[in-house]
Structure formats: C-alpha cells, structure tokens
Design an enzyme around this catalytic site. Structure first.
Site, PDB file in Angstrom:
ATOM      1  N   PRO A   1      47.064  41.544  37.850  1.00 55.66           N
ATOM      2  CA  PRO A   1      47.522  42.402  36.760  1.00 55.66           C
ATOM      3  C   PRO A   1      48.475  43.484  37.261  1.00 55.66           C
ATOM      4  CG  PRO A   1      45.283  42.986  37.397  1.00 55.66           C
ATOM      5  CD  PRO A   1      45.640  41.760  38.180  1.00 55.66           C
ATOM      6  N   MET A   2      49.631  43.560  36.619  1.00 55.08           N
ATOM      7  CA  MET A   2      50.616  44.594  36.931  1.00 55.08           C
ATOM      8  C   MET A   2      51.274  45.016  35.630  1.00 55.08           C
ATOM      9  SD  MET A   2      52.328  42.765  40.262  1.00 55.08           S
ATOM     10  CE  MET A   2      52.353  41.199  39.394  1.00 55.08           C
TER      11      MET A   2
ATOM     12  N   SER B   1      48.013  42.698  32.202  1.00 56.51           N
ATOM     13  CA  SER B   1      47.662  44.109  32.162  1.00 56.51           C
ATOM     14  C   SER B   1      47.537  44.622  30.728  1.00 56.51           C
ATOM     15  CB  SER B   1      48.734  44.924  32.899  1.00 56.51           C
ATOM     16  OG  SER B   1      48.547  46.312  32.703  1.00 56.51           O
TER      17      SER B   1
ATOM     18  N   TYR C   1      41.116  48.385  30.817  1.00 60.08           N
ATOM     19  CA  TYR C   1      40.754  49.755  31.144  1.00 60.08           C
ATOM     20  C   TYR C   1      39.860  50.250  30.016  1.00 60.08           C
ATOM     21  CZ  TYR C   1      44.696  49.888  34.457  1.00 60.08           C
ATOM     22  OH  TYR C   1      45.557  49.648  35.491  1.00 60.08           O
TER      23      TYR C   1
ATOM     24  N   THR D   1      38.785  46.893  35.132  1.00 62.11           N
ATOM     25  CA  THR D   1      39.261  47.659  36.278  1.00 62.11           C
ATOM     26  C   THR D   1      38.351  48.858  36.450  1.00 62.11           C
ATOM     27  OG1 THR D   1      41.540  46.936  36.008  1.00 62.11           O
ATOM     28  CG2 THR D   1      41.188  48.963  37.234  1.00 62.11           C
TER      29      THR D   1
ATOM     30  N   ARG E   1      51.272  59.088  41.880  1.00 62.22           N
ATOM     31  CA  ARG E   1      52.142  58.092  42.510  1.00 62.22           C
ATOM     32  C   ARG E   1      53.310  58.852  43.118  1.00 62.22           C
ATOM     33  NH1 ARG E   1      51.415  52.682  39.796  1.00 62.22           N
ATOM     34  NH2 ARG E   1      53.564  52.267  40.444  1.00 62.22           N
TER      35      ARG E   1
ATOM     36  N   LYS F   1      36.788  44.420  38.655  1.00 63.14           N
ATOM     37  CA  LYS F   1      37.875  44.559  39.637  1.00 63.14           C
ATOM     38  C   LYS F   1      37.793  45.927  40.304  1.00 63.14           C
ATOM     39  CE  LYS F   1      42.944  44.372  39.986  1.00 63.14           C
ATOM     40  NZ  LYS F   1      43.200  45.755  40.445  1.00 63.14           N
TER      41      LYS F   1
ATOM     42  N   HIS G   1      43.560  48.891  44.578  1.00 62.48           N
ATOM     43  CA  HIS G   1      44.727  49.591  44.056  1.00 62.48           C
ATOM     44  C   HIS G   1      44.843  49.497  42.539  1.00 62.48           C
ATOM     45  CE1 HIS G   1      45.882  45.500  45.290  1.00 62.48           C
ATOM     46  NE2 HIS G   1      46.592  45.482  44.191  1.00 62.48           N
TER      47      HIS G   1
ATOM     48  N   ARG H   1      43.049  53.586  42.050  1.00 58.54           N
ATOM     49  CA  ARG H   1      42.465  54.415  43.094  1.00 58.54           C
ATOM     50  C   ARG H   1      43.540  55.177  43.870  1.00 58.54           C
ATOM     51  NH1 ARG H   1      37.783  53.960  45.859  1.00 58.54           N
ATOM     52  NH2 ARG H   1      37.231  52.088  44.675  1.00 58.54           N
TER      53      ARG H   1
ATOM     54  N   ASP I   1      42.530  40.553  45.634  1.00 60.43           N
ATOM     55  CA  ASP I   1      43.841  41.030  45.175  1.00 60.43           C
ATOM     56  C   ASP I   1      44.311  42.105  46.140  1.00 60.43           C
ATOM     57  OD1 ASP I   1      46.030  42.073  43.889  1.00 60.43           O
ATOM     58  OD2 ASP I   1      44.896  43.012  42.268  1.00 60.43           O
ATOM     59  N   GLY I   2      45.374  41.767  46.910  1.00 56.64           N
ATOM     60  CA  GLY I   2      45.924  42.773  47.800  1.00 56.64           C
ATOM     61  C   GLY I   2      46.292  42.235  49.160  1.00 56.64           C
TER      62      GLY I   2
ATOM     63  N   ARG J   1      50.757  37.595  51.354  1.00 57.47           N
ATOM     64  CA  ARG J   1      52.208  37.443  51.442  1.00 57.47           C
ATOM     65  C   ARG J   1      52.632  36.062  51.947  1.00 57.47           C
ATOM     66  NH1 ARG J   1      51.414  41.141  48.817  1.00 57.47           N
ATOM     67  NH2 ARG J   1      52.320  43.236  48.865  1.00 57.47           N
TER      68      ARG J   1
ATOM     69  N   ARG K   1      52.806  41.926  43.943  1.00 57.21           N
ATOM     70  CA  ARG K   1      54.209  42.305  44.091  1.00 57.21           C
ATOM     71  C   ARG K   1      55.164  41.134  44.302  1.00 57.21           C
ATOM     72  NH1 ARG K   1      51.208  46.186  45.431  1.00 57.21           N
ATOM     73  NH2 ARG K   1      51.657  48.325  44.851  1.00 57.21           N
TER      74      ARG K   1
END
Length: 798
Positions: free
Chosen positions: A78-79, A103, A126, A152, A161, A219, A243, A246, A274-275, A278, A298
C-alpha cells in the site's frame, strides 16, 4: 527511454521524470531514512546457498495466500497517491494483474481500480476517530470486490516526513484522496492532517471483523509477541512492516525480525513482509525465513512513473524472473520448499502462546507417518506436485462427491444417454470383419487385438481417410500417431518441440489445463497471451512473441482451441485463423491445434487450421473422446512436418511414445475403427444426433439463464454471459469473487456445482467468472440448475 533491465534502471527513469519534491515524497516514506536504509541493507547481508546438479528442472513460482493462488509470492504494497507518479494512478498499477493492497489514500476510486484489476485487491485500513466514516470506507471497498482488509497498526499518527518539510511539499492540485467523500471526515492537505485514532488497541481487529465479512491482516508487526496477539485477536495474518506511519527512525529491519514473527504465527495465519525487497533473490530470502509472500513498494512506483502500466508490469516481470532464477540455482522447486537452510539459518522454533497446542510452521511437510519404512521428503519430489492447480482440481472432485444430489455443470463429459453397452461389441466385430475382408488370417486378427501393436498405431489409415472425408485434411497415414487421448498427443508434441530452457510454449489465457499441466510436468516455460472479450487477437500473440524474444527466449509453438474452446466457449473467426497462420509463418513458430468440440456442434463449422495450412505450420491434436467413445481414450497427432535428415515429426513423436505408453490399446483402437467404418469416416454424420442434442442443450441453458436473470436485473446484479454457437461450455461473469469457498457454498446451500474460471488462468485471473458445462445434464436438470444458480448469485451478490 531505453528499455530498463533492472529495478535500478526504473528508479533512474522515474527520477528523471518526476519533480524533485514529488520524488522526495515517493522516496522519503514515513519510516525514517535510517529505517528504510536498514531494510535494504538487511537483505544485502544475507547470502543464498546455491546447490548444484539437483536435476530440478524449471521451478514454479505459484503460491497460495488466504486461499487464493498467486502467480508468484509477490504483491504490491500500500502506497498513497499513485497519481503523483502517473495520471492513471492506481488504475495503471492494478492492470499488472498481481495482488494489490490499495491505500485508503488512493488517488483513484475503488470502483475504477476494481474494474481493471486482474488480481486480488486488499484495502489498507487506517482507523480514524470517526469510526462511522471508516466503516463506510470498508463497506465501499467490499462492494467493489476487495477481498481482505489490512489494518495499519503502526500509525497512531502520521509522523514528520523530513524531506517533505524541507521541500514545503503539498499535494499538487487534482491529487487528492478519491474515496473519502461521505466518510465523515475531511483531509485538508490531502494526507498529513487526517485524524487517526491514537487510542487504537487490539479490539480494532474484532471491530473490523464485526462490520465486514472480509479477512483482516495486521500490518506493522515487528515482534513475536505482537504477532501472537494479532492471531489471538482474530487476524488471519500479519504484515511485517516498519513504515506504515511509524517515525521510530532506527526501528529494526523487517528481515531481521521476520523469523521471530513467522515462528510466533506458526502456521495459524499468513505472514507477509513489506520493506527492502529490491531483487528476486530478496523474495526467496524472505520465503526462506518464514514469509508466505512479500509486498513490493517503491520499485512499483518507479515503474509506474517510468512507463505507466507497462512499467509496473516490467518491474514485476524482472522480480519474478530473478526469483525463478534464484530458485533454480538453489534447488528450490516451489515457494513452499524454501527453508532456513537456504541462508544457513537455524530452523524456526514456534513461539507458542500459553496452553497453545503445537501447530506446524506454514508450508512445512506433514508429520511423518509412524508406521515404519521409508518416508519420502516432499522437497525430493517433483515441484509440479506442489502446484496449486492440482489441489484445485482435487477440490472440485471432492465437492462433486460430497454433494451427490447437487446439479453439476462442472464435468466436460459427453452425455451418457447416447451409449449402449452392446455398441462396443458391434463396432469391435465390424473392425474384425474389416480385417478379414482385407485378407487377414485368424492369427493376424488375434494378434491385432491381443498384442501390443505398432507404437504409431494400427488404425492410422482409417484416421487419415476420415480426415480427408471430414476435414479436407489430406495427409499420409505415416504423418499420424495414434495416442492415448489428445492429452498424450499434447505431451508428445511439447516434449518434442521444446528442446532447451530458452524455449517457450505460448498459450492463451484462459487455457485448457491439460496443456499447461503437461508443460509443468515437463518443466517447460509457458508464456501467456491474454484473450479479450471477443477471443484471441493475433496482435496480442505477436506482442507476446516479441516480448519473449526480447528476454532472450525462443517461442516455439502456440497452443490454441479454435472451435468452441474449453473453457470459454469462444470460436476463432475465419479471418483470425488466416492471420494466425500468416503470423506463424512470419515468426517461424508452429501451431498446436486442439479442436475436439467442432464435430459435436450443430451447423456448418469453420475450416480447421490444419485444412488451411499450406506450409505445414500446424500440428493437429485430435481425439475421438467427444465424438465417438470417451472411455476408449483414443486420440491422435497429425505431424507431417519434415525433419532434417529424413522422416517426419510424427516419427519423432512415436519415439517418445515408445518410452511413455509403448502403444495405444489395440482393443480401444479396434472399437473406434469400427465406428469410423460405420460412417465411412464421416464422424459428423455419425454425430448428427449428438450435435443436435448438444446444440439444444446450449440453447436451453442460454434460454434458462435469460429467464432466471431478467434483462432489467442483470446490470444491478452484474451478471452477463457469452453465447457460444456450439461446444460444451459457456462463461458467466458475476460481480463477486468466484473461488473454492463460493463453490462450496453454492453446492451446500443451493445444490448447484460449476467450475471457477480462475482454474484456467495460468498466471492468475478469471476471479469473477465461472464455467458452465452443458453437455452432461438432461435438459430438465439444466432448467433446475439455472434456477439454483440464479438463487446463489443473488445471495452472493447481496
């Protein structure tokens, strides 16, 4: 932009296209710079242990999560605001056809996303202070067809941020949450000021389960104790993530805590990570340390920014190809076979709650039977035995036997009413007379029935004569191999034509499971060509050929059912057949034509591909199971392609057959031969009555569907279907998810059985459609079955 070859190439392309502030928003995340870097670094520290000379063959990447088969253990994390990366936003992302966690702050509506999604959709939830608004959001997603909720839990507030503060970042005009209208809260600035419930506790899981029938995952879990609490609270799984919101910059890397969390869950729910992923090898590392699947974040946005839907698909293709290669090099046949030994880690020890009985770790083999003797390890068996497709077909058989009184639209078998036991002896005697009339001695007749007979078959001349009379296919008997059903013909053709790991078999999607199953058993790579609403488009096939060659592979053949196909019921128009032959010549591939339903369909049929073939591009796979005698299991392959050095492709198929079945039953061949002789090879004449019956069965089914789903109600229910002119099958599209759970409810509560179309999609899809077979049922049961189906659809939709 040159074609990206790595995820880093996509990141570079995205960086060039995005405004600096937007790039920082995408890259900065909510977890803090140190945490995000730690996630990637954790994977960099781990090394996979290669294995050599495993004899593995090609591994498969399919896995099952929450009862759904995923083409690979990779979904989309989710983004928020994909529209920052591309105007189509989440709609373009969803076109990739893989599992997608959407999201709450999506820039496109749930309905628009669901309309194009080719894979399961989950909603990231959320919990806002306004619970009524949260409830309406969940209900809206469920109505749109979402399949799970991901709470989440690590976001009591959205944190600072730093990159956004430095840039003074604000969402550009037109970029805003698309699904928050009417939820009872506003979101000034689009994102940062949303009112999260800072007092959230574990009761939130029970609350979500009380307002929705969807399964809930939690999550943000980073400890074994929280994982146990999540399962005890009623969650069906957890997502290891640091992330979601947090701001503990320096939180542990997701990979570092994964073994602890997986051991705590201990098979009682799904574990996703999730995280930091790559590379495809990272996916395998996560599986080895206890994850059932990973969520990619990402890199997906990089692909979206670089190339829209094609960019997302490109990113996912790279990860899947790298995963397949990593599995091959480490001797891992399936995702469930990945274990801690791959990375030199100790086996996981379950973290149990008090008074909790031991539960096997997810994906672990069942306990050995304590009866003495050798116990085989599942990882030592061929990887195809772990393919979820085998489990789904077993499930369908179990449902049929468990509910014997249910009306079943599942079997693709001929109608029993046409068969008489005495017919077997009548046709057998006719063939014996044929041999005697040809001068065979009693000893030769006896040998023809009782001995093995020639591997290539002893009725090839009769089959060749039938093809000339019936299909205008003029080939010598030597070009034909008589097989144990068309299924063996598929196996022989695929084995002969696919000579190395770079060779690819192209198949349509949806596709008959027999061909994909044969490819899987032989470790043959398949590439999918998606069919549209009107069937196969040659342009899509050509694009698939070019794409495979760009990957360094060699497309060798394309399997197609041009007439009344199984499972969709679609028929290829004449012009499309001509285009397909032209394309095969242009790209130097062969066509495997399988068309068992044409001669049991009413009316004049279009010419076969083989009858139009002037360059020997078509290998025809035939069967007498639908037209003459199902139980005889007699099929054939027409393979008249010359092979350099002498002989025909049929000779090569016979060599393979000699190592598989040796020969096809002479008695079965004899009975089928007697049936061919009865009609002078014109099986259409022999099948005139059956073709009329099946045509009437199809018309009856379509008429009953129309009666039980009145036109004015169809749009409200989201029900539609195609209208084949022949064959055994048609496709019904519905609004809800069509899976094994829906099938079981249909059988148990409404007494009607059908086949989920998702069984026929090699790389996922078909989740909202079902196949009806009209061939096996008497007409009065068709009417009753359609009424039961209508009641089920209404109940499931409501």
């Amino acid at each position: 932009m040159t074609t990206p070859l790595t995820l880093a190439d996509y990141a570079a392309a995205a960086r060039e296209r995005l405004d600096l502030a937007v790039w920082d928003f995408v890259e900065g995340g909510a977890g803090g710079e140190r945490t995000l870097s730690a996630n990637v670094a954790a994977f960099d520290r781990v090394r996979l242990r290669p294995r050599v000379l495993t004899g593995l063959g090609l591994p498969h990447t399919k896995t099952e999560v929450l009862g759904r088969v995923w083409a690979a253990p990779v979904g989309i994390a989710p983004m928020a605001y994909h529209t920052l990366a591309h105007p189509e936003g989440e709609v373009a992302t969803a076109r990739a056809g893989v599992p997608f966690v959407v999201s709450t702050f999506a820039g496109r509506t749930f309905e628009d996303i669901a309309a194009v999604a080719g894979g399961p959709l989950w909603l990231q939830v959320y919990c806002f202070r306004d619970r009524a608004g949260t409830r309406r959001l969940v209900e809206r997603a469920e109505r749109a067809g979402f399949e799970a909720l991901v709470l989440t839990a690590d976001a009591p507030r959205l944190g600072r941020r730093v990159r956004d503060l430095r840039n003074g970042f604000r969402l550009p005009p037109g970029v805003e949450p698309a699904n928050l209208d009417g939820t009872g809260f506003s979101s000034p600035g689009g994102h940062a000021l949303a009112e999260f419930d800072a007092a959230l506790d574990w009761s939130a899981v029970a609350w979500l389960r009380s307002i929705s029938s969807l399964p809930v995952l939690v999550k943000g879990v980073l400890t074994g104790s929280d994982a146990v609490r999540a399962i005890e609270a009623g969650a069906c799984g957890v997502v290891v993530s640091n992330h979601g919101g947090r701001q503990l910059d320096g939180a542990p890397a997701t990979l570092d805590v994964l073994p602890e969390v997986a051991a705590a869950v201990s098979g009682r729910g799904a574990v996703l990570l999730d995280g930091g992923v790559r590379r495809g090898g990272d996916v395998l590392v996560a599986l080895a340390l206890g994850a059932d699947a990973v969520l990619l974040g990402r890199p997906v946005l990089h692909g979206l920014a670089a190339g829209g839907a094609d960019g997302v698909a490109g990113v996912l293709a790279i990860v899947t190809e790298e995963l397949t290669e990593a599995m091959l090099l480490t001797g891992v046949p399936t995702p469930r076979d990945a274990g801690p030994a791959l990375v030199g880690a100790p086996a996981q020890v379950a973290v149990q709650a008090p008074e909790q009985a031991p539960v096997p770790v997810a994906g672990a083999p069942a306990p050995a039977v304590q009866a003495g003797g050798r116990v085989l390890r599942r990882e030592d068996l061929h990887g195809s035995l772990n393919d979820p497709l085998l489990d789904t077909m077993t499930f369908l058989n179990e449902i049929t036997h468990r509910y014997p009184d249910a009306i079943s639209f599942a079997p693709g078998r001929p109608y029993d009413g046409f068969f008489e036991t005495e017919h077997v002896f009548t046709h057998l005697r006719r063939y014996i007379r044929h041999l005697e009339d040809g001068g065979a001695t009693p000893g030769q007749v006896r040998s023809a029935l009782f001995q093995y007979g020639p591997t290539s078959g002893q009725i090839r001349e009769l089959i060749a004569a039938s093809l000339r009379a019936e299909e205008n296919v003029d080939v010598p008997a030597e070009a034909i191999v008589v097989t144990v059903g068309a299924q063996e013909a598929m196996l022989l053709a695929v084995r002969a034509l696919i000579s190395g790991p770079e060779d690819v078999l192209l198949v349509s999607s949806p596709c008959y499971v027999g061909i994909t199953g044969a490819a899987r058993l032989l470790d043959v790579t398949t590439a999918v060509v998606e069919e549209g609403a009107d069937g196969l488009r040659c342009a899509d096939l050509e694009a698939a050929i070019r794409a495979e060659r760009a990957r360094g592979r060699r497309p060798r053949a394309f399997y197609v059912v041009p007439d009344h196909s199984n499972p969709s019921g679609a028929t290829m128009p004449l012009r499309a057949r001509e285009e397909l032959l032209e394309l095969a010549a242009r790209h130097d591939i062969l066509i495997l034509e399988d068309s068992p339903y044409r001669l049991v369909s009413p009316g004049r049929q279009l010419p076969t591909l083989k009858s139009l073939d002037r360059e020997r591009r078509v290998v025809q796979l035939g069967s007498f199971a639908k037209t003459l005698f199902p139980g005889a299991r007699v099929g054939y392959a027409v393979a008249d392609q010359p092979v350099a050095g002498g002989g025909l492709l049929a000779d090569e198929l016979s060599k393979i057959k000699s190592m598989v079945t040796v020969n096809t039953s002479p008695v079965s061949q004899a009975v089928v031969a007697g049936m061919l002789l009865a009609a002078d090879g014109r099986t259409a004449e022999l099948n005139a009555e059956t073709a009329a019956y099946y045509g009437d069965a199809m018309r009856t089914t379509l008429r009953e569907l129309g009666a039980w789903f009145p036109e004015e109600e169809r749009e409200a229910l989201g029900v539609s279907w195609n209208e084949p002119t022949g064959g055994f099958f048609l496709t019904v599209r519905v609004r809800f998810r069509v899976d094994n759970a829906a099938l079981e409810r249909s059988a148990e509560e409404f007494g009607v059985i059908w086949t989920p179309m998702s069984y026929f999609y090699p790389q996922g899809g078909g989740d909202r459609s079902l196949r009806l077979s009209v061939s096996y049922l008497p007409h009065d049961q068709i009417a009753d079955g359609c009424e039961r189906l209508a009641r089920f659809v209404r109940a499931q939709t409501g």
